[in-house]
Design an enzyme around this catalytic site. Structure first.
Site, PDB file in Angstrom:
ATOM      1  N   ASP B 148       0.791  -1.238   0.000  1.00 55.25           N
ATOM      2  CA  ASP B 148       0.000   0.000   0.000  1.00 55.25           C
ATOM      3  C   ASP B 148       0.814   1.275   0.000  1.00 55.25           C
ATOM      4  OD1 ASP B 148       0.967  -0.296   2.528  1.00 55.25           O
ATOM      5  OD2 ASP B 148      -0.869   0.287   3.544  1.00 55.25           O
ATOM      6  N   GLU B 149       2.108   1.202  -0.271  1.00 57.25           N
ATOM      7  CA  GLU B 149       2.860   2.446  -0.384  1.00 57.25           C
ATOM      8  C   GLU B 149       3.964   2.321  -1.415  1.00 57.25           C
ATOM      9  OE1 GLU B 149       5.358   3.603   2.928  1.00 57.25           O
ATOM     10  OE2 GLU B 149       5.107   1.647   3.856  1.00 57.25           O
TER      11      GLU B 149
END
Lengths: 370, 438
Positions: B148-149
């Site tokens: 998620d990053e």
């Protein structure tokens, strides 16, 4: 040592033993073949420390003795001599040198002392039985394509040869995790109580090469760490893989009730054709199975798609399932009958493939997601 | 932490725009002239910065809320049940003090009304991929850090998109909200370190900018723990030297820091000044997933190296599983005491993401390289990556491999429920018990 020997007989024996010698060796004597002369014959021994092959061939022994010379070089020399030539092999006063004479050719080869030649030291081989060369060939041929080449799974790097006491069978099994092949024969007398052994891939390949054209009986002797095959003038001794073969019986499905029958040759050539389009990486071919027909298709986002319909006998509910096309072809090439039978469960479960004319062979194939 | 550092001081005139409608922001208006949104972004260097860090807000919880709108205004905790730990807490639960990695019973004491949802990794991996596809539509230079990053380098994309990096990123954030239904926070700066720091400043739905002009003063107000790579151990060592804030680092000589703290000293010197030369390294298909560690002292003992290999294999496996990738080649990397790098690889019969498989493939390679050699670094990686639609290695006719694969998946489930340290293989332990390797 001084011997005279006929070229073609010597070449045959030398060809048999030299193939086990590795091309590159860190231990010099492993590049050599041990030549022992005595009692009307010459005995040749070659080894890679895992396999040892010995073959004897008749010769005129003027003076008994032993030496070791570079195996591939000696093989090349003998191979290049004219057919029908007589060879004379002589060890001079200098034990580090061996001379080979034939017609007008003469060679001097560097020799190493025979006492340094390693002995595989088979030890006791308590389990002994014999089987027809053709039976042994059958067990090997039907299974060896499934042997894993992956070093990490060393326990799969060979054929698992074992007794099935309940059914009085001698069975061979090989698997690489994706496919599994099983072949069996009625249990030969003497193998009752033998330990299950894993015969290494290299040994299997040597054996296939050596028993080519042989149709007599093969004597087998084994312990839990070594196995010996002998016939005629030849003895092959090999170490066994030190590992536990997985419980393969657990992965063979018992309740696959969807039965598909296809013409073996038609099916194989159709698989071969549609897989032309597949990529090197994913060789999946999709089988779309429905009542009375089978549609094979390959979809490769990089190159296109292919489809072929094949007549089939099938009357269960329709099913889509994918397989590696190379694995399908490998198995199809083992099927001797006109028809091939598939026993399927669903798209995610192992499928059984059988040769209706050969009850003793069984193939299991893991599907691929397509 | 406030975020006034990225706002303009009174009287200054900076260019900026509205993050909701992208209209140019009037000089010192508090709200957008067009859509009346207060989400205005202004910074002197706004259109000159090109390195960004994008982080999804409370990712797992956000995905669950998206899929069940009834939960939208309720506290949601994703994690194991009663006896497990919190994977992600939504921002409503965070207000009550719930944090990631907190034991579930504690989280529920703080926030008894929370809805607890078991993690559905497959779903998160799929959403993570959608987000990554959006990032890649902006620039090929995307370096994912986790599901998620990611870092993005938008250098050279201004003319392509017809916007500055800042505007493109604001549009991207809007698009992700609209098309995927989750929110993200963005940090924009001129290097990776500051971009990552910035993305953390204003979560959720944040957009923070750290420019060249203020970075040093901004860092001077922060604690040393902000610096990437400064964990508990380093913090303690720094504290013993009387250093707790970055300001103190800024006054130290580079040579002194290197003498006192070894190789990390140079990093402390540069990062405390806002200097970071690491490039954004795009993660294309051909790239690998790998993990490596440099030892405190050179090691030649096989058993010791084997133990480290296991830990690294686990780490690679964890990342592969999180990213939904599997690789069919295992690479072992060793650096000798005299800095020579050796890499060895082995190809497997099928792609894997299992730690056990990676380890048992790399172990024979390691065995061959050990003996008299002393090593200072060991790494292991997976290459020839493919997307793993299912977990490979369990569906096999090799009953031994299947059992090992299933055991590993069972361990993963326990970890998901009770935390990473809930279960370990004995391999990872030395005589002195479990130690952190890095």
């Amino acid at each position: 040592m001084r011997v005279t020997i006929e070229r073609s007989a010597f070449l045959k024996a030398l060809t048999h033993v030299q193939s086990v010698v590795e091309r590159r060796n860190t231990i010099p004597i492993l590049s050599n073949v041990l030549v022992q002369a005595g009692e009307g014959e010459v005995r040749l021994t070659a080894t890679d420390l895992d396999i040892e092959i010995i073959e004897s061939t008749p010769a005129d022994i003027a003076k008994a003795g032993a030496t070791t010379v570079p195996a591939h070089m000696l093989h090349d020399i003998v191979r290049k001599l004219p057919d029908g030539a007589q060879l004379e092999i002589e060890q001079g006063p200098d034990s580090g040198r061996v001379s080979v004479f034939a017609g007008r050719s003469r060679f001097a080869l560097q020799a190493l002392p025979p006492d340094d030649f390693p002995d595989l030291n088979a030890g006791e081989l308590p389990h002994r039985f014999s089987l027809a060369a053709n039976d042994l060939k059958g067990l090997i041929d039907k299974t060896r394509f499934a042997i894993s080449t992956e070093e990490t799974r060393y326990y799969l790097n060979g054929i698992y040869l074992h007794e099935v006491p309940a059914q009085k069978l001698l069975r061979a099994v090989a698997t690489d995790g994706h496919r599994l092949a099983q072949a069996q024969i009625a249990r030969p007398k003497g193998c009752e109580g033998m330990p299950g052994v894993i015969v290494p891939r290299k040994t299997v390949l040597e054996l296939v090469r050596l028993i080519e054209g042989e149709d007599g009986e093969i004597e087998v002797a084994l312990s839990s760490s070594k196995i010996r095959f002998s016939w005629g003038a030849l003895v092959l001794t090999s170490k066994l893989i030190d590992g536990t073969f997985p419980d393969y019986d657990r992965v063979i499905p018992r309740h696959n009730d969807k039965v598909l029958e296809v013409d073996t040759a038609v099916f194989a050539s159709a698989v071969d054709r549609v897989s032309t389009i597949s990529s090197e990486k994913g060789r999946a071919v999709k089988l779309n199975i429905s009542s009375g027909k089978l549609v094979l298709s390959v979809n490769n986002p990089d190159s296109g798609s292919a489809e072929e319909e094949v007549a089939a006998t099938y009357d269960s509910e329709p099913l889509d399932i994918g397989f590696n096309s190379k694995y399908l072809l490998d198995i199809a090439s083992q099927i001797k009958s006109d028809q091939t039978t598939f026993q399927l469960a669903d798209a995610g479960s192992p499928t059984i493939i059988r040769d209706p004319g050969d009850e003793q062979a069984l193939y299991v194939l893991m599907p691929m997601r397509v | 932490m406030g975020y006034d550092h990225c706002m303009t001081g009174a009287g200054e005139r900076h260019r900026g725009f509205c993050r909701d409608c992208l209209a140019e922001a009037a000089d010192d208006a508090a709200r957008c002239g067009q859509c009346r949104s207060p989400r205005l972004l202004r910074h002197a260097e706004l259109h000159d910065l090109r390195v960004a860090h994008l982080d999804c807000d409370a990712f797992y919880a956000a995905v669950e809320k998206r899929d069940n709108p009834a939960l939208r205004d309720k506290p949601v905790i994703v994690g194991g049940e009663r006896r497990g730990v919190v994977s992600t807490a939504c921002y409503i639960a965070r207000i009550k003090g719930v944090r990631s990695a907190m034991p579930m019973f504690k989280a529920l004491k703080l926030c008894p009304e929370a809805t607890v949802i078991k993690p559905n990794m497959e779903k998160y991996v799929a959403v993570g991929r959608e987000v990554r596809a959006k990032l890649l539509s902006l620039t090929p230079s995307v370096e994912p850090l986790s599901i998620d990053e990611a870092f993005l380098d938008l250098t050279g994309t201004d003319r392509l998109h017809g916007h500055s990096a800042a505007t493109s990123l604001a549009m991207l954030a809007r698009e992700i909200e609209r098309d995927i239904g989750i929110t993200v926070s963005i940090g924009l700066s001129y290097n990776k370190f500051l971009a990552k720091v910035a993305s953390d400043l204003e979560k959720p739905r944040g957009f923070s900018v750290i420019g060249k002009a203020e970075s040093r003063d901004f860092l001077a107000r922060q604690k040393v723990s902000l610096i990437w790579g400064v964990g508990k151990a380093t913090q303690e060592r720094l504290a013993r030297a009387g250093i707790t804030g970055i300001a103190q680092l800024q006054t130290r000589e580079k040579s002194w820091l290197m003498r006192e703290f070894g190789s990390i000293g140079a990093r402390l010197y540069h990062l405390s000044r806002g200097e970071d030369v690491r490039h954004v390294e795009p993660d294309d298909e051909s790239k690998s997933i790998s993990a490596e560690t440099t030892f405190n002292e050179d090691i030649s003992d096989y058993k010791e190296l084997e133990r480290i290999l296991w830990r690294m294999s686990e780490r690679v496996s964890r990342r592969a599983k999180a990213e939904g990738m599997a690789g069919s080649t295992v690479v072992l990397k060793l650096k000798t005491a005299d800095f020579k790098i050796r890499t060895r690889n082995v190809t497997l019969g099928e792609p894997t993401q299992l730690a056990d498989r990676i380890f048992s493939a790399a172990r024979p390679l390691l065995e061959r390289e050990t003996g008299s050699n002393r090593y200072r670094l060991l790494g292991v990686g997976l290459t020839h990556l493919t997307q793993a639609a299912h977990v490979p290695g369990v569906e096999t006719l090799d009953a031994i491999a299947a059992a090992r694969g299933k055991a590993e998946l069972a361990m993963d489930r326990l970890r998901e429920k009770f935390g990473r340290d809930a279960i370990e293989r004995g391999l990872g332990f030395s005589k002195r018990g479990r130690e952190e390797i890095d």
